[in-house]
Design a protein around this motif. Structure first.
Motif, PDB file in Angstrom:
ATOM      1  N   GLU A  26       0.826  -1.211   0.000  1.00 50.52           N
ATOM      2  CA  GLU A  26       0.000   0.000   0.000  1.00 50.52           C
ATOM      3  C   GLU A  26       0.856   1.255   0.000  1.00 50.52           C
ATOM      4  OE1 GLU A  26      -2.448  -0.285   3.452  1.00 50.52           O
ATOM      5  OE2 GLU A  26      -3.773  -1.829   2.600  1.00 50.52           O
ATOM      6  N   LEU A  27       1.870   1.282   0.850  1.00 53.66           N
ATOM      7  CA  LEU A  27       2.746   2.453   0.922  1.00 53.66           C
ATOM      8  C   LEU A  27       3.516   2.658  -0.380  1.00 53.66           C
ATOM      9  CD1 LEU A  27       4.129   2.030   4.559  1.00 53.66           C
ATOM     10  CD2 LEU A  27       2.517   3.779   3.761  1.00 53.66           C
ATOM     11  N   LYS A  28       3.894   1.574  -1.015  1.00 50.30           N
ATOM     12  CA  LYS A  28       4.584   1.671  -2.305  1.00 50.30           C
ATOM     13  C   LYS A  28       3.663   2.291  -3.348  1.00 50.30           C
ATOM     14  CE  LYS A  28       7.175  -1.286  -5.555  1.00 50.30           C
ATOM     15  NZ  LYS A  28       7.672  -2.669  -5.758  1.00 50.30           N
ATOM     16  N   GLY A  29       2.394   1.866  -3.341  1.00 51.52           N
ATOM     17  CA  GLY A  29       1.430   2.440  -4.270  1.00 51.52           C
ATOM     18  C   GLY A  29       1.234   3.924  -4.027  1.00 51.52           C
ATOM     19  N   MET A  30       1.156   4.327  -2.763  1.00 50.10           N
ATOM     20  CA  MET A  30       1.016   5.748  -2.424  1.00 50.10           C
ATOM     21  C   MET A  30       2.228   6.536  -2.894  1.00 50.10           C
ATOM     22  SD  MET A  30      -0.510   5.141   1.416  1.00 50.10           S
ATOM     23  CE  MET A  30      -0.299   6.834   1.965  1.00 50.10           C
ATOM     24  N   PHE A  31       3.411   5.959  -2.711  1.00 49.76           N
ATOM     25  CA  PHE A  31       4.646   6.619  -3.145  1.00 49.76           C
ATOM     26  C   PHE A  31       4.645   6.831  -4.654  1.00 49.76           C
ATOM     27  CE2 PHE A  31       9.023   5.992  -4.748  1.00 49.76           C
ATOM     28  CZ  PHE A  31       9.642   7.090  -4.183  1.00 49.76           C
ATOM     29  N   LYS A  32       4.243   5.809  -5.389  1.00 47.47           N
ATOM     30  CA  LYS A  32       4.250   5.905  -6.848  1.00 47.47           C
ATOM     31  C   LYS A  32       3.196   6.892  -7.356  1.00 47.47           C
ATOM     32  CE  LYS A  32       6.264   1.386  -7.907  1.00 47.47           C
ATOM     33  NZ  LYS A  32       7.370   1.895  -8.714  1.00 47.47           N
ATOM     34  N   GLU A  61      16.957   5.928   5.601  1.00 47.12           N
ATOM     35  CA  GLU A  61      17.009   7.387   5.650  1.00 47.12           C
ATOM     36  C   GLU A  61      15.935   8.002   4.762  1.00 47.12           C
ATOM     37  OE1 GLU A  61      20.444  10.865   5.447  1.00 47.12           O
ATOM     38  OE2 GLU A  61      21.005   8.761   5.658  1.00 47.12           O
ATOM     39  N   ALA A  62      15.814   7.483   3.538  1.00 47.31           N
ATOM     40  CA  ALA A  62      14.775   7.988   2.633  1.00 47.31           C
ATOM     41  C   ALA A  62      13.388   7.695   3.182  1.00 47.31           C
ATOM     42  CB  ALA A  62      14.940   7.359   1.247  1.00 47.31           C
ATOM     43  N   GLY A  63      13.230   6.513   3.781  1.00 46.49           N
ATOM     44  CA  GLY A  63      11.936   6.142   4.334  1.00 46.49           C
ATOM     45  C   GLY A  63      11.494   7.096   5.427  1.00 46.49           C
ATOM     46  N   MET A  64      12.395   7.443   6.336  1.00 47.19           N
ATOM     47  CA  MET A  64      12.052   8.383   7.400  1.00 47.19           C
ATOM     48  C   MET A  64      11.692   9.747   6.833  1.00 47.19           C
ATOM     49  SD  MET A  64      11.871   7.169  10.452  1.00 47.19           S
ATOM     50  CE  MET A  64      11.921   8.674  11.435  1.00 47.19           C
ATOM     51  N   ILE A  65      12.420  10.200   5.835  1.00 43.00           N
ATOM     52  CA  ILE A  65      12.114  11.496   5.215  1.00 43.00           C
ATOM     53  C   ILE A  65      10.734  11.452   4.576  1.00 43.00           C
ATOM     54  CG2 ILE A  65      12.756  13.090   3.373  1.00 43.00           C
ATOM     55  CD1 ILE A  65      15.701  12.286   3.956  1.00 43.00           C
ATOM     56  N   GLN A  66      10.445  10.377   3.838  1.00 45.78           N
ATOM     57  CA  GLN A  66       9.145  10.269   3.172  1.00 45.78           C
ATOM     58  C   GLN A  66       7.991  10.207   4.161  1.00 45.78           C
ATOM     59  OE1 GLN A  66       9.291   7.007   0.358  1.00 45.78           O
ATOM     60  NE2 GLN A  66      11.140   7.808  -0.590  1.00 45.78           N
ATOM     61  N   VAL A 280      14.939  -9.104  -8.711  1.00 47.22           N
ATOM     62  CA  VAL A 280      15.860  -8.575  -7.707  1.00 47.22           C
ATOM     63  C   VAL A 280      15.821  -7.046  -7.605  1.00 47.22           C
ATOM     64  CG1 VAL A 280      17.442 -10.546  -7.812  1.00 47.22           C
ATOM     65  CG2 VAL A 280      17.817  -8.587  -9.321  1.00 47.22           C
ATOM     66  N   TRP A 281      15.508  -6.366  -8.694  1.00 45.27           N
ATOM     67  CA  TRP A 281      15.529  -4.899  -8.630  1.00 45.27           C
ATOM     68  C   TRP A 281      14.306  -4.385  -7.870  1.00 45.27           C
ATOM     69  CZ3 TRP A 281      20.224  -4.904  -9.472  1.00 45.27           C
ATOM     70  CH2 TRP A 281      20.809  -5.634 -10.513  1.00 45.27           C
ATOM     71  N   GLU A 282      13.150  -4.983  -8.099  1.00 49.72           N
ATOM     72  CA  GLU A 282      11.975  -4.639  -7.299  1.00 49.72           C
ATOM     73  C   GLU A 282      12.196  -5.038  -5.836  1.00 49.72           C
ATOM     74  OE1 GLU A 282       8.921  -3.110  -7.922  1.00 49.72           O
ATOM     75  OE2 GLU A 282       9.989  -2.438  -9.713  1.00 49.72           O
ATOM     76  N   GLN A 283      12.798  -6.194  -5.653  1.00 48.68           N
ATOM     77  CA  GLN A 283      13.112  -6.673  -4.303  1.00 48.68           C
ATOM     78  C   GLN A 283      13.964  -5.642  -3.559  1.00 48.68           C
ATOM     79  OE1 GLN A 283      15.813  -9.933  -4.523  1.00 48.68           O
ATOM     80  NE2 GLN A 283      15.876 -10.321  -2.319  1.00 48.68           N
ATOM     81  N   ALA A 284      15.008  -5.131  -4.233  1.00 51.24           N
ATOM     82  CA  ALA A 284      15.885  -4.137  -3.607  1.00 51.24           C
ATOM     83  C   ALA A 284      15.111  -2.865  -3.281  1.00 51.24           C
ATOM     84  CB  ALA A 284      17.060  -3.826  -4.521  1.00 51.24           C
ATOM     85  N   GLY A 285      14.287  -2.409  -4.208  1.00 53.34           N
ATOM     86  CA  GLY A 285      13.492  -1.203  -3.972  1.00 53.34           C
ATOM     87  C   GLY A 285      12.482  -1.379  -2.858  1.00 53.34           C
ATOM     88  N   ASN A 286      12.059  -2.598  -2.651  1.00 48.54           N
ATOM     89  CA  ASN A 286      11.069  -2.864  -1.611  1.00 48.54           C
ATOM     90  C   ASN A 286      11.620  -2.669  -0.208  1.00 48.54           C
ATOM     91  OD1 ASN A 286       9.058  -3.426  -3.417  1.00 48.54           O
ATOM     92  ND2 ASN A 286       9.185  -5.646  -3.217  1.00 48.54           N
ATOM     93  N   ARG A 287      12.937  -2.633  -0.062  1.00 51.01           N
ATOM     94  CA  ARG A 287      13.494  -2.345   1.265  1.00 51.01           C
ATOM     95  C   ARG A 287      12.927  -1.021   1.780  1.00 51.01           C
ATOM     96  NH1 ARG A 287      18.434  -4.419   2.903  1.00 51.01           N
ATOM     97  NH2 ARG A 287      18.012  -3.238   4.816  1.00 51.01           N
ATOM     98  N   LEU A 288      12.804  -0.048   0.901  1.00 49.13           N
ATOM     99  CA  LEU A 288      12.286   1.260   1.280  1.00 49.13           C
ATOM    100  C   LEU A 288      10.880   1.144   1.863  1.00 49.13           C
ATOM    101  CD1 LEU A 288      12.250   4.397   1.223  1.00 49.13           C
ATOM    102  CD2 LEU A 288      11.510   4.224  -1.166  1.00 49.13           C
ATOM    103  N   HIS A 289      10.004   0.451   1.159  1.00 48.35           N
ATOM    104  CA  HIS A 289       8.598   0.445   1.535  1.00 48.35           C
ATOM    105  C   HIS A 289       8.304  -0.535   2.669  1.00 48.35           C
ATOM    106  CE1 HIS A 289       8.229   2.991  -1.911  1.00 48.35           C
ATOM    107  NE2 HIS A 289       8.791   2.060  -2.657  1.00 48.35           N
ATOM    108  N   ALA A 290       9.013  -1.676   2.683  1.00 47.27           N
ATOM    109  CA  ALA A 290       8.830  -2.632   3.775  1.00 47.27           C
ATOM    110  C   ALA A 290       9.279  -2.011   5.095  1.00 47.27           C
ATOM    111  CB  ALA A 290       9.610  -3.917   3.491  1.00 47.27           C
TER     112      ALA A 290
END
Length: 302
Positions: A26-32, A61-66, A280-290
């Motif tokens: 859900e948070l990933k969808g909101m971000f996009k 760090e990006a997650g806290m800012i967002q 793997v690239w989506e997996q890596a990006g998911n660190r932010l949203h998870a």
């Protein structure tokens, strides 16, 4: 309410862990969509790094800012931790100044001790024994493409390291079968295997281990701190490389994951990360949203 920590996947129950995956999506969808969501306004995350990182630092760090907050990077060079201050004392002090502490270090005992003396949530961002934040991103990556992982078969190929240990915990919490293909002498923690029972199998043949698997995953053969063993490990892990040919033996809908960074030509063939079955690239990006979902859970459920 008692402070909640996230040191292993077992610090949350099954429903909470499944909720985190759904919330991360859900948070990933909101971000996009560009939706602003700042529940952590004026909250601060202290980030203690004794092991270097790319994905962990940027994602937290990006997650806290967002989420409307901020993060402070702390290395051993910049703090009294690097000059011998007891962990207990650092925990008592830091937890009066920040709202949560994230730690990436070597010995798992350091995060457990820090959590014991901290009055704010403590997050394990990697130790030699566990990497639970990565597992949240992995479970999210599979769920996004194939739906819930419950009842599926996952194959781990390679070293019985912190990622492998966390996959054993994940098998129990997310309810999937786990095949582990590793050479003799490189098994994961025996206590975890004992607790998992017949949910986890140790195999010596990667081809046998991937048969019918819905998810195949691996990691580098020599983790941080094991660089001196690299050549010995390359010899020990011959035949344990994940390649498109090996993936062909898995279920036709199987996905491939790797927590990165990868050593192309070692644990993965040079073309595996770019194979259509690799996410793997989506997996890596998911660190932010998870991790945003995790921070929200720990700091907004008080």
């Amino acid at each position: 309410m008692a402070v909640r920590h996230f040191l292993t996947l077992n610090d949350l129950n099954t429903d909470e862990l499944r909720h985190l995956v759904e919330r991360a999506i859900e948070l990933k969808g909101m971000f996009k969509r560009g939706t602003r969501y700042e529940p952590l306004k004026n909250r601060v995350l202290g980030m203690v790094f004794e092991k270097s990182s790319t994905r962990t630092r940027v994602s937290f760090e990006a997650g806290m800012i967002q989420l409307g907050g901020g993060a402070i990077f702390l290395s051993p060079r910049d703090t009294q931790l690097g000059r011998g201050e007891p962990i207990e004392d650092s925990a008592r002090v830091l937890s009066q100044m920040v709202d949560a502490v994230m730690i990436r270090t070597f010995e798992h005992e350091k995060v457990t001790t820090f959590a014991e003396y901290s009055s704010v949530p403590v997050i394990n961002a990697l130790t030699d024994d566990y990497h639970p934040c990565q597992l949240l991103a992995d479970m999210q990556a599979y769920h996004e493409v194939r739906g819930p992982i419950q009842g599926k078969t996952v194959t781990w190929i390679g070293d019985g390291n912190n990622m492998c240990n966390s996959y054993i915990n994940a098998a129990r919490q997310y309810d999937f079968q786990l095949n582990i293909a590793c050479p003799e002498g490189y098994e994961p923690m025996q206590s975890l295997l004992d607790a998992a029972g017949d949910r986890v199998k140790i195999l010596r043949d990667p081809a046998e281990a991937v048969e019918g698997a819905h998810l195949v995953t691996t990691d580098v053969w020599a983790s941080m701190g094991q660089e001196e063993e690299a050549q010995k490990r390359i010899e020990a892990f011959k035949g344990f490389q994940v390649s498109p040919a090996l993936m062909d033996k898995a279920d036709k809908a199987a996905l491939f994951l790797h927590c990165l960074p990868a050593h192309r030509g070692e644990e993965v063939s040079v073309d595996m990360l770019d194979d259509p079955r690799s996410v793997v690239w989506e997996q890596a990006g998911n660190r932010l949203h998870a991790q945003k979902a995790l921070l929200e859970f720990l700091l907004c459920s008080e």
